[in-house]
Design a protein around this motif. Structure first.
Motif, PDB file in Angstrom:
ATOM      1  N   TYR A  97       1.060  -1.794  -0.100  1.00 46.22           N
ATOM      2  CA  TYR A  97      -0.214   0.028   0.298  1.00 46.22           C
ATOM      3  C   TYR A  97       0.980   1.727  -0.322  1.00 46.22           C
ATOM      4  O   TYR A  97       0.616   2.394  -1.126  1.00 46.22           O
ATOM      5  N   LYS A  98       1.871   0.894   0.843  1.00 45.09           N
ATOM      6  CA  LYS A  98       2.972   2.061   0.294  1.00 45.09           C
ATOM      7  C   LYS A  98       3.477   2.381  -0.380  1.00 45.09           C
ATOM      8  O   LYS A  98       3.462   3.187  -1.287  1.00 45.09           O
ATOM      9  N   LYS A  99       4.342   1.060  -0.869  1.00 43.56           N
ATOM     10  CA  LYS A  99       4.500   1.355  -1.779  1.00 43.56           C
ATOM     11  C   LYS A  99       3.410   2.091  -3.510  1.00 43.56           C
ATOM     12  O   LYS A  99       4.296   3.199  -4.232  1.00 43.56           O
ATOM     13  N   SER A 100       1.931   1.274  -3.309  1.00 40.99           N
ATOM     14  CA  SER A 100       1.124   2.304  -4.388  1.00 40.99           C
ATOM     15  C   SER A 100       1.243   3.449  -3.703  1.00 40.99           C
ATOM     16  O   SER A 100       0.860   4.450  -4.948  1.00 40.99           O
ATOM     17  N   MET A 101       1.176   3.911  -2.717  1.00 38.68           N
ATOM     18  CA  MET A 101       0.752   6.000  -2.367  1.00 38.68           C
ATOM     19  C   MET A 101       2.549   6.192  -2.841  1.00 38.68           C
ATOM     20  O   MET A 101       2.106   7.580  -2.976  1.00 38.68           O
ATOM     21  N   ASP A 102       3.727   5.788  -3.027  1.00 39.55           N
ATOM     22  CA  ASP A 102       4.895   6.426  -2.923  1.00 39.55           C
ATOM     23  C   ASP A 102       4.668   6.626  -4.552  1.00 39.55           C
ATOM     24  O   ASP A 102       4.865   7.760  -5.203  1.00 39.55           O
ATOM     25  N   LEU A 103       4.015   5.753  -6.128  1.00 43.19           N
ATOM     26  CA  LEU A 103       3.886   6.055  -7.089  1.00 43.19           C
ATOM     27  C   LEU A 103       3.111   7.106  -7.505  1.00 43.19           C
ATOM     28  O   LEU A 103       2.701   7.535  -7.994  1.00 43.19           O
ATOM     29  N   ASP A 104       2.072   6.959  -6.615  1.00 45.87           N
ATOM     30  CA  ASP A 104       0.851   7.697  -6.804  1.00 45.87           C
ATOM     31  C   ASP A 104       0.157   8.586  -5.368  1.00 45.87           C
ATOM     32  O   ASP A 104      -1.311   7.471  -5.378  1.00 45.87           O
ATOM     33  N   PRO A 105       0.495   9.443  -5.134  1.00 48.91           N
ATOM     34  CA  PRO A 105       0.191  10.224  -3.929  1.00 48.91           C
ATOM     35  C   PRO A 105      -1.660  10.194  -3.446  1.00 48.91           C
ATOM     36  O   PRO A 105      -1.823  10.193  -2.672  1.00 48.91           O
ATOM     37  N   GLU A 106      -2.055  10.397  -5.008  1.00 51.07           N
ATOM     38  CA  GLU A 106      -3.382  10.548  -5.206  1.00 51.07           C
ATOM     39  C   GLU A 106      -4.296   9.495  -5.160  1.00 51.07           C
ATOM     40  O   GLU A 106      -5.249   9.598  -5.356  1.00 51.07           O
ATOM     41  N   PHE A 107      -3.443   8.350  -4.540  1.00 47.14           N
ATOM     42  CA  PHE A 107      -4.089   6.836  -4.745  1.00 47.14           C
ATOM     43  C   PHE A 107      -5.235   6.618  -3.265  1.00 47.14           C
ATOM     44  O   PHE A 107      -4.529   6.246  -2.485  1.00 47.14           O
ATOM     45  N   GLU A 108      -6.540   6.841  -3.158  1.00 48.46           N
ATOM     46  CA  GLU A 108      -7.140   7.111  -2.299  1.00 48.46           C
ATOM     47  C   GLU A 108      -7.195   5.481  -2.413  1.00 48.46           C
ATOM     48  O   GLU A 108      -7.729   5.759  -0.481  1.00 48.46           O
ATOM     49  N   LEU A 109      -7.978   4.950  -2.872  1.00 47.13           N
ATOM     50  CA  LEU A 109      -8.134   3.682  -2.437  1.00 47.13           C
ATOM     51  C   LEU A 109      -6.842   3.243  -1.426  1.00 47.13           C
ATOM     52  O   LEU A 109      -7.031   2.370  -0.285  1.00 47.13           O
ATOM     53  N   ALA A 110      -6.044   3.234  -1.460  1.00 46.87           N
ATOM     54  CA  ALA A 110      -4.204   2.417  -1.066  1.00 46.87           C
ATOM     55  C   ALA A 110      -4.267   3.312   0.719  1.00 46.87           C
ATOM     56  O   ALA A 110      -3.972   2.987   1.743  1.00 46.87           O
ATOM     57  N   LYS A 111      -4.419   4.754   0.307  1.00 46.89           N
ATOM     58  CA  LYS A 111      -4.646   5.111   1.119  1.00 46.89           C
ATOM     59  C   LYS A 111      -5.695   4.865   2.787  1.00 46.89           C
ATOM     60  O   LYS A 111      -5.283   4.545   3.518  1.00 46.89           O
ATOM     61  N   GLU A 112      -6.639   4.182   2.293  1.00 46.53           N
ATOM     62  CA  GLU A 112      -7.806   4.186   3.071  1.00 46.53           C
ATOM     63  C   GLU A 112      -7.115   2.697   3.695  1.00 46.53           C
ATOM     64  O   GLU A 112      -7.513   2.473   5.384  1.00 46.53           O
ATOM     65  N   ARG A 113      -6.738   1.687   2.722  1.00 47.41           N
ATOM     66  CA  ARG A 113      -6.776   0.585   2.677  1.00 47.41           C
ATOM     67  C   ARG A 113      -5.572   0.482   4.109  1.00 47.41           C
ATOM     68  O   ARG A 113      -5.425  -0.312   5.162  1.00 47.41           O
ATOM     69  N   TYR A 114      -3.979   1.457   3.694  1.00 47.33           N
ATOM     70  CA  TYR A 114      -2.696   1.617   4.795  1.00 47.33           C
ATOM     71  C   TYR A 114      -3.053   2.229   5.970  1.00 47.33           C
ATOM     72  O   TYR A 114      -2.602   1.494   7.287  1.00 47.33           O
ATOM     73  N   LYS A 115      -3.953   3.272   6.195  1.00 47.68           N
ATOM     74  CA  LYS A 115      -4.438   4.394   7.529  1.00 47.68           C
ATOM     75  C   LYS A 115      -5.732   2.713   8.274  1.00 47.68           C
ATOM     76  O   LYS A 115      -5.580   2.445   9.104  1.00 47.68           O
ATOM     77  N   LYS A 116      -6.553   1.631   7.620  1.00 46.44           N
ATOM     78  CA  LYS A 116      -7.304   1.122   8.254  1.00 46.44           C
ATOM     79  C   LYS A 116      -5.964   0.329   9.220  1.00 46.44           C
ATOM     80  O   LYS A 116      -6.592  -0.226  10.348  1.00 46.44           O
ATOM     81  N   LEU A 117      -5.699  -0.926   8.311  1.00 42.16           N
ATOM     82  CA  LEU A 117      -4.716  -1.768   8.505  1.00 42.16           C
ATOM     83  C   LEU A 117      -3.310  -0.989   9.572  1.00 42.16           C
ATOM     84  O   LEU A 117      -2.673  -1.483  10.263  1.00 42.16           O
ATOM     85  N   SER A 118      -2.825  -0.484   9.363  1.00 39.80           N
ATOM     86  CA  SER A 118      -2.364   0.055  10.615  1.00 39.80           C
ATOM     87  C   SER A 118      -2.222   1.061  11.219  1.00 39.80           C
ATOM     88  O   SER A 118      -2.288   1.210  12.457  1.00 39.80           O
ATOM     89  N   GLY A 119      -3.972   1.397  11.383  1.00 37.69           N
ATOM     90  CA  GLY A 119      -4.289   2.036  12.944  1.00 37.69           C
ATOM     91  C   GLY A 119      -3.839   3.630  12.857  1.00 37.69           C
ATOM     92  O   GLY A 119      -3.883   4.622  13.932  1.00 37.69           O
ATOM     93  N   LYS A 120      -3.783   3.921  11.668  1.00 34.26           N
ATOM     94  CA  LYS A 120      -2.974   5.642  12.154  1.00 34.26           C
ATOM     95  C   LYS A 120      -4.084   6.587  11.098  1.00 34.26           C
ATOM     96  O   LYS A 120      -4.587   5.456   9.930  1.00 34.26           O
ATOM     97  N   ASN A 121      -3.746   7.301  11.223  1.00 33.37           N
ATOM     98  CA  ASN A 121      -4.501   8.525  10.606  1.00 33.37           C
ATOM     99  C   ASN A 121      -3.904   9.341   9.708  1.00 33.37           C
ATOM    100  O   ASN A 121      -3.523  10.116  10.710  1.00 33.37           O
TER     101      ASN A 121
END
Length: 121
Positions: A97-121
């Motif tokens: 998910y982090k690599k997805s966000m690095d490649l595309d900072p606007e990738f909302e689905l990756a941001k959502e999954r990363y936040k949910k899985l990591s517990g970070k907001n």
């Protein structure tokens, strides 16, 4: 050769989207015999295993091969992350998910999954 690859890809995608996942995989595999470094095709086979055939374990090698062919395939990282998450491999999922966000900072689905899985907001 290019138009043949496009025709195979189009046919495979048609089957993929119209309820014939096994036919789609067969067509995509035939395409890979002609164009073995076709990352988007490998991604689509992984996608079918993940979403249409509900087999995340079988999808991961296809996503990984797609990434080897083209390291800018954002969706391949994201979908491999989903497969890892379904298999309970949280650290690997977060990394993808982090690599997805690095490649595309606007990738909302990756941001959502990363936040949910990591517990970070």
């Amino acid at each position: 050769n290019g138009s043949m690859v496009e025709a195979y890809y189009g046919l495979g995608y048609f089957y993929q989207e119209h309820g014939a996942p096994e036919k789609a995989i067969k067509v995509y595999e035939d395409l890979l015999k002609v164009d073995p470094r076709n990352g988007p095709t490998k991604h689509n086979i992984g996608y079918i295993y993940l979403f249409k055939l509900n087999d995340p374990g079988k999808s991961i090698p296809y996503f990984s091969d797609a990434i080897l062919d083209d390291q800018r395939l954002v969706n391949a990282y994201y979908h491999r992350g989903l497969a890892y998450e379904k298999l309970g491999k949280k650290d690997l999922a977060l990394k993808d998910y982090k690599k997805s966000m690095d490649l595309d900072p606007e990738f909302e689905l990756a941001k959502e999954r990363y936040k949910k899985l990591s517990g970070k907001n």
